[in-house]
Enzyme design. Structure first.
Site, short mmCIF file in Angstrom:
data_model
loop_
_atom_site.label_atom_id
_atom_site.label_comp_id
_atom_site.label_asym_id
_atom_site.label_seq_id
_atom_site.Cartn_x
_atom_site.Cartn_y
_atom_site.Cartn_z
N ASP A 16 -19.65 -22.58 -36.65
CA ASP A 16 -19.48 -21.14 -36.43
C ASP A 16 -20.84 -20.45 -36.42
OD1 ASP A 16 -16.46 -21.19 -36.81
OD2 ASP A 16 -17.15 -22.01 -38.72
N GLU A 271 -18.77 -28.59 -32.17
CA GLU A 271 -18.92 -27.85 -30.90
C GLU A 271 -20.38 -27.78 -30.45
OE1 GLU A 271 -16.51 -24.39 -30.29
OE2 GLU A 271 -18.06 -23.38 -29.14
O1 TRH Z 1 -20.83 -28.47 -38.23
P1 TRH Z 1 -19.81 -28.74 -37.22
O2 TRH Z 1 -18.87 -29.80 -37.54
O3 TRH Z 1 -19.01 -27.42 -36.86
C1 TRH Z 1 -17.62 -27.35 -36.72
C2 TRH Z 1 -17.20 -27.14 -35.32
O4 TRH Z 1 -17.87 -26.09 -34.73
C3 TRH Z 1 -15.72 -26.88 -35.26
O5 TRH Z 1 -15.31 -26.65 -33.95
C4 TRH Z 1 -15.42 -25.69 -36.08
O6 TRH Z 1 -14.09 -25.40 -36.05
C5 TRH Z 1 -15.88 -25.97 -37.47
O7 TRH Z 1 -17.26 -26.26 -37.48
C6 TRH Z 1 -15.62 -24.82 -38.39
O8 TRH Z 1 -20.53 -29.17 -35.84
P2 TRH Z 1 -21.36 -28.36 -34.74
O9 TRH Z 1 -20.51 -27.42 -34.00
O10 TRH Z 1 -22.07 -29.38 -33.98
O11 TRH Z 1 -22.42 -27.52 -35.57
C7 TRH Z 1 -23.50 -28.10 -36.23
C8 TRH Z 1 -24.72 -27.22 -36.14
O12 TRH Z 1 -25.73 -27.72 -37.00
C9 TRH Z 1 -25.32 -27.20 -34.74
O13 TRH Z 1 -25.76 -25.88 -34.43
C10 TRH Z 1 -26.54 -28.11 -34.86
C11 TRH Z 1 -26.93 -27.86 -36.27
N1 TRH Z 1 -27.75 -28.91 -36.91
C12 TRH Z 1 -28.99 -28.55 -37.40
O14 TRH Z 1 -29.41 -27.39 -37.30
N2 TRH Z 1 -29.74 -29.52 -38.02
C13 TRH Z 1 -29.31 -30.82 -38.14
O15 TRH Z 1 -30.03 -31.65 -38.72
C14 TRH Z 1 -28.04 -31.15 -37.60
C15 TRH Z 1 -27.55 -32.57 -37.70
C16 TRH Z 1 -27.28 -30.18 -37.00
#
Ligand code: TRH
Length: 375
Positions: A16, A271
């Site tokens: 989010d 996402e």
């Molecule tokens: O963290 P998530 O599993 O988020 C999920 C999904 O958005 C899902 O649809 C939603 O319903 C739920 O949250 C509440 O995965 P996502 O979307 O990939 O978000 C991870 C964020 O973290 C992304 O912006 C990349 C960031 N990130 C970093 O900044 N540093 C890191 O080292 C890593 C591995 C990720």
């Protein structure tokens, strides 16, 4: 220049805040808009933006005014455009302020990303409001009839420049404490807890390709430790057969792209990381966010159907088997061994897919146009 308020309630994880923070930055820096991002969980924000202050009620970060959205809502002037991310239910007093303006605010509900076909017919639909406000559903997506995907204007150029010199990835990984070895295949792993992980790790360890698995600290680490039968902290690793595993720090959001660009294959989730892996243009596997009654599996199938349309049958079968196994439906080890033999075709396919996606209008540009047309 218009003013924008983006509301983000952190349900769990980083998706989010990850999506809204990326969108807010792009609206401010590329489109010159005045953006406030209201977030109810600053601790989650600090994880992806470590230079931020977890205590600050208001702070300026990368051209965005980041506000703590606290329970006690103080009256605030409403913006020209208001994005309610993922139907997060904004404060009623703020909604009244939107309606009170001489020209009421444009209200957009930014929805979760899905490849399901109904998204095209719902994108941009109005939702009638009792107070005269105009509210619309805004759906990101993979086809021109949707709102598109987040993609910064210079992203592909920056990626190409980075990947053109292998020294860039070596230097970047070394800055994270990784000792790179020549000839080693690199895979990044960002996933939820995954019962199928051990089968895949066994297949990598027993396989013929030296592989380095890079794992930013997070939810999947428990399964890695269980497989390695040792506890692993950031900077530590283990080696078994052809597989070397190293735990990385969780990096700030801007540094996650170079990590994906530095790897030959990326395992991503949710996402935002799922979209970033597509821009990386390298083979990827998606751990989808689990939902009640297996609704997520329909979304997974919908993406596979779109992504693998016109793909050679054998590759489509191998890819779909591995992705389903990764999401709890099948044997990851066996499916991986079959898919791995098709790595060159899989890579070529992703290159084409990514090029096709870049022809679409990106989400931030689309939102700015939507507002301009609405005026
Ligand atoms: O963290 P998530 O599993 O988020 C999920 C999904 O958005 C899902 O649809 C939603 O319903 C739920 O949250 C509440 O995965 P996502 O979307 O990939 O978000 C991870 C964020 O973290 C992304 O912006 C990349 C960031 N990130 C970093 O900044 N540093 C890191 O080292 C890593 C591995 C990720």
């Amino acid at each position: 220049m218009a003013s924008w308020d983006i509301f983000c309630s952190v349900v769990d994880n980083y998706g989010d805040i990850g999506v809204t923070w990326r969108l807010a930055r792009q609206l401010a820096t590329e489109h010159g808009q005045a953006v406030r991002l209201w977030v109810d969980d600053l601790a989650a924000f600090v994880r992806i933006c470590p230079q931020a202050d977890v205590q600050a009620q208001s702070q300026q970060q990368s051209g965005v005014e980041v506000r703590h959205w606290s329970q006690a809502w103080l009256d605030t002037e409403a913006a020209d455009v208001v994005i309610e991310a993922f139907a997060c239910a904004m404060p009623p007093a703020y909604i009244e302020a939107m309606a009170r303006r001489p020209k009421p605010s444009l209200w957009l509900n930014l929805e979760y990303l899905s490849a399901e076909s109904w998204v095209e017919s719902c994108h941009g639909l109005p939702s009638l409001q009792p107070n005269g406000l105009q509210k619309y559903f805004y759906f990101p997506g993979f086809t021109p009839l949707t709102g598109g995907l987040l993609r910064e204007g210079d992203l592909i150029l920056r990626r190409d420049a980075f990947q053109a010199d292998p020294g860039n990835s070596a230097r970047f990984l070394e800055s994270l404490g990784v000792q790179v070895r020549d000839g080693e295949r690199r895979i990044s792993l960002f996933a939820y807890e995954n019962p199928g992980l051990a089968g895949w790790l066994d297949a990598l360890a027993e396989g013929g390709t030296p592989t380095l698995l890079l794992v930013p600290e997070g939810r999947v680490l428990g399964d890695i430790q269980h497989w390695a039968q040792q506890s692993l902290r950031v900077g530590q690793g283990c080696e078994r057969g052809a597989l070397r595993v190293q735990v990385l720090p969780f990096v700030r959001q801007e540094d996650y792209d170079p990590l994906l660009w530095s790897c030959d294959i990326n395992a991503v989730r949710g996402e935002d990381s799922f979209v970033r892996a597509q821009w990386a243009g390298r083979p990827f596997v998606w751990h989808i966010y689990q939902q009640d009654e297996d609704v997520h599996l329909e979304k997974l199938e919908a993406f596979l159907a779109l992504f693998a349309q016109d793909m050679d049958d054998a590759l489509r079968q191998a890819l779909s088997d591995f992705w389903l196994a990764w999401n709890g439906r099948g044997d990851t080890g066996e499916a991986w061994r079959r898919l791995e033999t098709r790595l060159p075709e899989w890579s070529a396919w992703i290159g084409n897919w990514q090029r096709r996606l870049t022809e679409q209008t990106d989400l931030a540009t689309g939102l700015v146009r939507f507002y301009t047309n609405w005026l």
